[in-house]
Write a protein that holds these residues in place. Sequence first.
Motif, PDB file in Angstrom:
ATOM      1  N   VAL A 139      28.451  -8.811  48.833  1.00  0.00           N
ATOM      2  CA  VAL A 139      27.489  -8.179  47.463  1.00  0.00           C
ATOM      3  C   VAL A 139      26.377  -7.487  48.269  1.00  0.00           C
ATOM      4  O   VAL A 139      25.230  -6.805  48.017  1.00  0.00           O
ATOM      5  N   GLU A 140      26.581  -7.021  49.865  1.00  0.00           N
ATOM      6  CA  GLU A 140      26.088  -5.952  50.142  1.00  0.00           C
ATOM      7  C   GLU A 140      26.311  -4.670  49.850  1.00  0.00           C
ATOM      8  O   GLU A 140      25.379  -3.648  50.304  1.00  0.00           O
ATOM      9  N   SER A 141      27.481  -4.015  49.299  1.00  0.00           N
ATOM     10  CA  SER A 141      28.047  -3.212  48.943  1.00  0.00           C
ATOM     11  C   SER A 141      28.406  -2.920  47.236  1.00  0.00           C
ATOM     12  O   SER A 141      29.210  -4.152  46.755  1.00  0.00           O
ATOM     13  N   GLU A 142      28.124  -1.837  46.640  1.00  0.00           N
ATOM     14  CA  GLU A 142      28.308  -1.249  45.271  1.00  0.00           C
ATOM     15  C   GLU A 142      30.220  -1.203  45.365  1.00  0.00           C
ATOM     16  O   GLU A 142      30.403  -1.041  44.135  1.00  0.00           O
ATOM     17  N   GLU A 143      30.345  -0.287  46.780  1.00  0.00           N
ATOM     18  CA  GLU A 143      31.990  -0.196  46.686  1.00  0.00           C
ATOM     19  C   GLU A 143      32.746  -1.254  47.205  1.00  0.00           C
ATOM     20  O   GLU A 143      32.154  -1.337  48.408  1.00  0.00           O
ATOM     21  N   PRO A 144      33.634  -1.010  46.647  1.00  0.00           N
ATOM     22  CA  PRO A 144      34.582  -2.398  47.681  1.00  0.00           C
ATOM     23  C   PRO A 144      35.252  -1.445  48.508  1.00  0.00           C
ATOM     24  O   PRO A 144      35.173  -0.196  48.949  1.00  0.00           O
ATOM     25  N   MET A 165      28.785 -11.154  55.827  1.00  0.00           N
ATOM     26  CA  MET A 165      28.898 -10.393  54.621  1.00  0.00           C
ATOM     27  C   MET A 165      29.956 -11.321  53.783  1.00  0.00           C
ATOM     28  O   MET A 165      29.904 -12.818  53.902  1.00  0.00           O
ATOM     29  N   ASN A 166      28.789 -11.586  52.384  1.00  0.00           N
ATOM     30  CA  ASN A 166      29.469 -11.999  50.744  1.00  0.00           C
ATOM     31  C   ASN A 166      30.500 -11.813  50.753  1.00  0.00           C
ATOM     32  O   ASN A 166      30.231 -10.590  49.263  1.00  0.00           O
ATOM     33  N   PHE A 167      31.537 -12.040  50.305  1.00  0.00           N
ATOM     34  CA  PHE A 167      32.626 -11.674  49.365  1.00  0.00           C
ATOM     35  C   PHE A 167      32.147 -11.878  47.880  1.00  0.00           C
ATOM     36  O   PHE A 167      32.050 -13.238  47.961  1.00  0.00           O
ATOM     37  N   LYS A 168      32.636 -11.036  46.426  1.00  0.00           N
ATOM     38  CA  LYS A 168      32.336 -11.337  45.681  1.00  0.00           C
ATOM     39  C   LYS A 168      33.811 -11.468  44.115  1.00  0.00           C
ATOM     40  O   LYS A 168      33.891 -12.114  43.714  1.00  0.00           O
ATOM     41  N   LYS A 169      34.809 -10.422  45.208  1.00  0.00           N
ATOM     42  CA  LYS A 169      36.078 -10.601  44.699  1.00  0.00           C
ATOM     43  C   LYS A 169      37.377 -10.081  45.978  1.00  0.00           C
ATOM     44  O   LYS A 169      36.364  -9.096  46.819  1.00  0.00           O
ATOM     45  N   VAL A 170      38.352 -10.181  45.118  1.00  0.00           N
ATOM     46  CA  VAL A 170      39.462 -10.450  46.986  1.00  0.00           C
ATOM     47  C   VAL A 170      39.518  -9.442  45.574  1.00  0.00           C
ATOM     48  O   VAL A 170      40.729 -10.360  45.200  1.00  0.00           O
TER      49      VAL A 170
END
Length: 208
Positions: free
Chosen positions: A109-114, A1-6
């Motif tokens: 990165v893996e999903s369009e929805e948070p 899992m690669n985080f883009k934003k929290v």
Amino acid sequence: MNFKKVEIQAFRAYDKAEDATFDFTHENGSNADFISLYAPNGFGKTSFYDAVEYGITNNIDRFLRKGNGKELFNSLKSERNIRANKKQYFLRNNNSEEDLPSYIKLYTVESEEPIETVIEKPKTKAGYDYKFDPNATINKEFKTTILSQEWIDAFLKEDKPDERYERFIEYFGDKKLDEYYKKLTSLIALNDKRNEEIIKDIKGIQLE
């Protein structure tokens, strides 16, 4: 899992999302390969990790230690009694406005929805927004990919060697090797005809 934003709001040390949004993307849109959070004590580093862990696992491991969190629960209960005129929360920021929604949004990165987790308010005045329930944990594999300082400290300071061993095996160990080891130790402890059955079990375990 690669985080883009929290994005965090009204959770632990954080109040409004506009002041608690962590964006890990570069100006060109690519994602950061390495992220380091640095701040003095009391500036929300642990709360940030708690938010990520709760958003993924629906629990916070460090709150479940020492009798499944009973000490923390009793501490919260005492504080609530002292401040009986104001609602008390454990996950929600006590200083946030009552009508401000409490939530965690994890963009990957893996999903369009948070991945969105809403922290519900207690339904009764005597209720709490955290249950201290180990059975509520989901996605336990999270511990095999992200380690917090709290988790590492707890592992190293574990008073009971057997529990430290079981914790290590649960997240990182070779289950087949663990099975082999336990049967071998039980064989050493026994001195009767049951040894023959245990020896057959040991021979039947295929180690890679």
